[in-house]
Design a protein around this motif. Structure first.
Motif, PDB file in Angstrom:
ATOM      1  N   GLY A 108       0.777  -1.228   0.000  1.00 55.09           N
ATOM      2  CA  GLY A 108       0.000   0.000   0.000  1.00 55.09           C
ATOM      3  C   GLY A 108       0.809   1.280   0.000  1.00 55.09           C
ATOM      4  N   ASP A 167       0.959  -4.179  -3.816  1.00 49.02           N
ATOM      5  CA  ASP A 167      -0.436  -3.944  -3.477  1.00 49.02           C
ATOM      6  C   ASP A 167      -0.742  -4.651  -2.157  1.00 49.02           C
ATOM      7  N   ARG A 168      -1.938  -4.540  -1.680  1.00 48.11           N
ATOM      8  CA  ARG A 168      -2.286  -5.097  -0.373  1.00 48.11           C
ATOM      9  C   ARG A 168      -2.221  -6.624  -0.348  1.00 48.11           C
ATOM     10  N   VAL A 204      -2.263   4.516  -2.862  1.00 46.03           N
ATOM     11  CA  VAL A 204      -2.542   3.293  -3.600  1.00 46.03           C
ATOM     12  C   VAL A 204      -3.974   2.862  -3.319  1.00 46.03           C
ATOM     13  N   SER A 230      -7.670   0.813  -5.587  1.00 44.69           N
ATOM     14  CA  SER A 230      -8.088  -0.010  -6.712  1.00 44.69           C
ATOM     15  C   SER A 230      -9.423   0.512  -7.233  1.00 44.69           C
ATOM     16  N   PRO A 275      -5.342  -2.240  -9.586  1.00 39.88           N
ATOM     17  CA  PRO A 275      -4.583  -1.398  -8.660  1.00 39.88           C
ATOM     18  C   PRO A 275      -4.120  -0.113  -9.346  1.00 39.88           C
TER      19      PRO A 275
END
Length: 119
Positions: free
Chosen positions: A35, A53-54, A78, A80, A85
């Motif tokens: 993130g 990304d997460r 960050v 989505s 993303p």
């Protein structure tokens, strides 16, 4: 009988990207936080913004915001949209798809996106 001591493995997992024909080790995976972005300088002087990304998937795009010319995308938010993303520029808030580099708010604008792997 002789006791044997084994040293722990010291091999660090690296983020690699392909800015041209060959893979380039850019930074240790441990430097990235899901993130959040990190900026890295390539040997040719370009800056890239690296992200996890997460879910832990790595991405790399140019760090230069094409709307302002500032090297700031690594500091963006960050998120989505429709399962894709993106990073939103911290300056004017345009969103860039982390997979393709395409601007989600202006289809005529894009930044370079790089193939990334963890090795």
């Amino acid at each position: 009988m002789t006791a044997t001591t084994l040293a722990p493995a010291t091999t660090e997992v690296l983020i690699q990207l392909r800015p041209a024909d060959e893979w380039l080790a850019v930074c240790p995976l441990s430097r990235l936080t899901p993130g959040r972005g990190v900026a890295a300088l390539l040997p040719d002087g370009r800056q890239v913004a690296l992200f996890l990304d997460r879910d832990g998937a790595p991405y790399a795009i140019d760090n230069r915001d094409p709307f302002t010319g500032a090297q700031v995308l690594a500091r963006g938010l960050v998120g989505s949209a429709a399962g894709r993303p993106f990073v939103a520029s911290p300056l004017l808030k345009q969103r860039f798809d982390l997979s393709t580099g395409r601007c989600l708010d202006d289809e005529s604008v894009a930044v370079a996106a790089y193939e990334v792997r963890v090795a």
